[in-house]
Design a protein around this motif. Structure first.
Motif, PDB file in Angstrom:
ATOM      1  N   LEU A 111       0.874  -1.225   0.130  1.00  0.00           N
ATOM      2  CA  LEU A 111       0.126  -0.159  -0.044  1.00  0.00           C
ATOM      3  C   LEU A 111       0.828   1.324  -0.018  1.00  0.00           C
ATOM      4  CD1 LEU A 111      -2.778  -1.152   2.784  1.00  0.00           C
ATOM      5  CD2 LEU A 111      -2.629  -1.687   0.200  1.00  0.00           C
ATOM      6  N   LEU A 112       0.677   2.061  -1.054  1.00  0.00           N
ATOM      7  CA  LEU A 112       1.560   3.407  -1.055  1.00  0.00           C
ATOM      8  C   LEU A 112       0.645   4.515  -1.203  1.00  0.00           C
ATOM      9  CD1 LEU A 112       4.075   1.447  -3.581  1.00  0.00           C
ATOM     10  CD2 LEU A 112       4.526   2.271  -1.250  1.00  0.00           C
ATOM     11  N   PRO A 113       1.170   5.850  -0.910  1.00  0.00           N
ATOM     12  CA  PRO A 113       0.515   6.889  -1.404  1.00  0.00           C
ATOM     13  C   PRO A 113       0.556   7.288  -2.860  1.00  0.00           C
ATOM     14  CG  PRO A 113       2.179   7.534   0.411  1.00  0.00           C
ATOM     15  CD  PRO A 113       2.312   5.881  -0.143  1.00  0.00           C
ATOM     16  N   TYR A 224       2.150  14.660   7.068  1.00  0.00           N
ATOM     17  CA  TYR A 224       1.562  13.539   6.312  1.00  0.00           C
ATOM     18  C   TYR A 224       0.454  14.215   5.445  1.00  0.00           C
ATOM     19  CZ  TYR A 224      -0.825   9.659   4.636  1.00  0.00           C
ATOM     20  OH  TYR A 224      -1.235   8.689   3.629  1.00  0.00           O
ATOM     21  N   ALA A 225       0.530  14.329   4.282  1.00  0.00           N
ATOM     22  CA  ALA A 225      -0.552  14.608   3.279  1.00  0.00           C
ATOM     23  C   ALA A 225      -1.306  13.566   2.920  1.00  0.00           C
ATOM     24  CB  ALA A 225       0.248  15.165   2.067  1.00  0.00           C
ATOM     25  N   ASP A 226      -2.349  13.335   3.244  1.00  0.00           N
ATOM     26  CA  ASP A 226      -3.369  12.458   3.126  1.00  0.00           C
ATOM     27  C   ASP A 226      -4.034  12.287   1.644  1.00  0.00           C
ATOM     28  OD1 ASP A 226      -5.462  14.184   2.750  1.00  0.00           O
ATOM     29  OD2 ASP A 226      -6.359  13.844   4.566  1.00  0.00           O
ATOM     30  N   ARG A 227      -4.621  10.989   1.351  1.00  0.00           N
ATOM     31  CA  ARG A 227      -5.498  11.219   0.141  1.00  0.00           C
ATOM     32  C   ARG A 227      -5.963  12.294  -0.597  1.00  0.00           C
ATOM     33  NH1 ARG A 227      -9.352   7.161   0.960  1.00  0.00           N
ATOM     34  NH2 ARG A 227      -8.943   7.344   3.218  1.00  0.00           N
ATOM     35  N   ALA A 318      -0.252   7.989  10.815  1.00  0.00           N
ATOM     36  CA  ALA A 318      -1.154   8.623  10.014  1.00  0.00           C
ATOM     37  C   ALA A 318      -1.029   8.062   8.474  1.00  0.00           C
ATOM     38  CB  ALA A 318      -0.890  10.155   9.765  1.00  0.00           C
ATOM     39  N   GLN A 319       0.073   7.738   7.944  1.00  0.00           N
ATOM     40  CA  GLN A 319      -0.070   6.841   6.915  1.00  0.00           C
ATOM     41  C   GLN A 319      -0.612   5.638   7.003  1.00  0.00           C
ATOM     42  OE1 GLN A 319       3.390   7.491   4.214  1.00  0.00           O
ATOM     43  NE2 GLN A 319       3.434   5.562   3.668  1.00  0.00           N
ATOM     44  N   HIS A 320      -0.303   4.924   7.917  1.00  0.00           N
ATOM     45  CA  HIS A 320      -0.878   3.485   8.071  1.00  0.00           C
ATOM     46  C   HIS A 320      -2.478   3.905   8.031  1.00  0.00           C
ATOM     47  CE1 HIS A 320      -2.022  -0.536   9.596  1.00  0.00           C
ATOM     48  NE2 HIS A 320      -0.725  -0.874   9.185  1.00  0.00           N
TER      49      HIS A 320
END
Length: 428
Positions: A111-113, A224-227, A318-320
């Motif tokens: 799983l990657l941004p 962290y920049a989210d989706r 946050a990324q997880h």
């Protein structure tokens, strides 16, 4: 009960060989404490990280200087052993660039941004960063990329000595070359000689205005920049102590509200369309008061655990959460919280910290890495001192003149004593 989806493991990748990289241990602990299985792909020979009880499994990293095919093969072997999709988090620039390039090959297993194109590589490239900052209206030290030794010498004069010299892609520097990613140049001759080593360095040399260090001038921002592109977790921090003094990595830092730094970080992330974890370094100009961006690291910074809010959220968690489509909790910032790397700032680690403090190595629920660090660090420092004494004795026997150099003195081409790779410098 954990906020994180504990069915989804995490794979941490570190290509750079750095046994004392405390940021890797911070990521292992952050996810492990949330009951996530943590797989570490790194060379932990002689590293305290291997002693952490939160490491689920260690995996050998790609060989030194490995190309993309070998990095992909390594990660896909790890994926086969993990046997389920995992959140992949690179812990250094080399890993972030490799994962960005390999996204299409890795995405089925990890799983990657959703990063746009080659953005991690562009922001990590010191020469590219100047143009990106200009487009986003973020202050950045005046930067020149010379095309010849003569241009390098002329640029050094024009910018005003001393100047900062950087290799645009420091992750390509060969081990054992004596080349530093960042150093201070004090003469046109030094600039000319350094340019001549470009083929060896593997990337372009750039020269940059020097921003003098000083009290309350060195700042950083982790986020962290989210989706959706919103910057979550993290925050602005001030460097209290550096190693080496005045120009090195953060030995002690504090979470300090700073609307200007926050606005610059959010503007840059939004303008680039960045997604994922990032770490920015700023230096405030003593004359104008403007904050200049010195570095953009497309991965967690070593002191990211400083920014752990009241909900226990940091950029790694946050990324997880985001990549497993779980909501991020709304915690409150903890201004005044400290982060201390105790082998670099032992006295600061002992002083009272009313707003809370996190140590890089010591932890009550994971004591083995802290004990291992002090043993390894003592041997490391002892070896350095012994080598210095031997060099001094050899110089005395040969009739040479010994020269005392302060730790903050500029490095010379060829690897003499000077600033470390983590130095941040850039004059208004």
């Amino acid at each position: 009960m954990s906020l994180l989806d504990t069915r989804v493991p995490a794979v941490l990748l570190r290509i750079d060989r750095n046994p004392f990289h405390h940021g890797t241990l911070g990521a292992v602990r952050s996810l492990g404490r949330a009951d996530v299985d943590v797989h570490l792909v790194a060379d932990v020979t002689g590293s305290p990280v291997r002693a952490s009880r939160f490491v689920r499994q260690l995996h050998p990293p790609p060989p030194p200087g490995a190309g993309l095919d070998k990095v992909a093969a390594t990660l896909l072997r790890v994926a086969a052993r993990v046997a389920r999709p995992a959140v992949l988090i690179p812990m250094d620039d080399a890993g972030a660039v490799a994962v960005s390039r390999l996204r299409a090959r890795l995405a089925p297993a990890f799983l990657l941004p959703q990063q746009p194109g080659d953005l991690p590589e562009r922001v990590a490239d010191k020469a590219e960063l100047a143009g990106l900052c200009a487009a986003a209206d973020v202050p950045h030290p005046t930067t020149v990329v010379p095309d010849s030794p003569a241009q390098a010498a002329a640029a050094a004069w024009r910018l005003g000595l001393p100047v900062v010299a950087k290799w645009s892609r420091p992750w390509l520097l060969p081990a054992g070359s004596g080349l530093r990613s960042t150093l201070v140049v004090r003469s046109p001759r030094e600039a000319r000689e350094l340019y001549a080593r470009g083929a060896e360095a593997g990337s372009r040399l750039l020269l940059q205005e020097f921003l003098p260090p000083g009290a309350d001038r060195d700042w950083f921002f982790h986020g962290y920049a989210d989706r959706d592109g919103a910057v979550r977790a993290g925050g602005p921090g001030r460097k209290l102590l550096a190693w080496p003094r005045g120009a090195g990595l953060t030995a002690a830092g504090a979470w300090v509200p700073n609307p200007q730094v926050q606005a610059l970080a959010e503007r840059l992330a939004a303008g680039l369309g960045y997604r994922g974890i990032f770490d920015l370094d700023f230096r405030r100009c003593g004359t104008t008061g403007r904050y200049h961006l010195l570095d953009f690291n497309p991965r967690p910074g070593a002191q990211f655990r400083l920014f752990t809010d009241t909900a226990g959220l940091d950029v790694v968690r946050a990324q997880h959460l985001d990549l497993t489509h779980r909501p991020l909790p709304d915690g409150r910032p903890l201004p005044g919280r400290l982060f201390v790397v105790e082998n670099y700032a032992p006295l600061t680690a002992l002083r009272p910290a009313p707003a809370g403090r996190e140590l890089a190595w010591g932890a009550r629920d994971d004591t083995a890495p802290g004990r291992a660090m002090w043993g390894l660090w003592s041997r490391h420092v002892g070896g350095r001192l012994l080598a210095r004494l031997r060099r001094g004795s050899a110089a005395a026997r040969s009739g040479g003149t010994l020269r005392v150099v302060r730790q903050t003195a500029p490095a010379r081409p060829g690897g003499a004593t000077g600033p470390t790779d983590d130095e941040k410098a850039g004059r208004c």
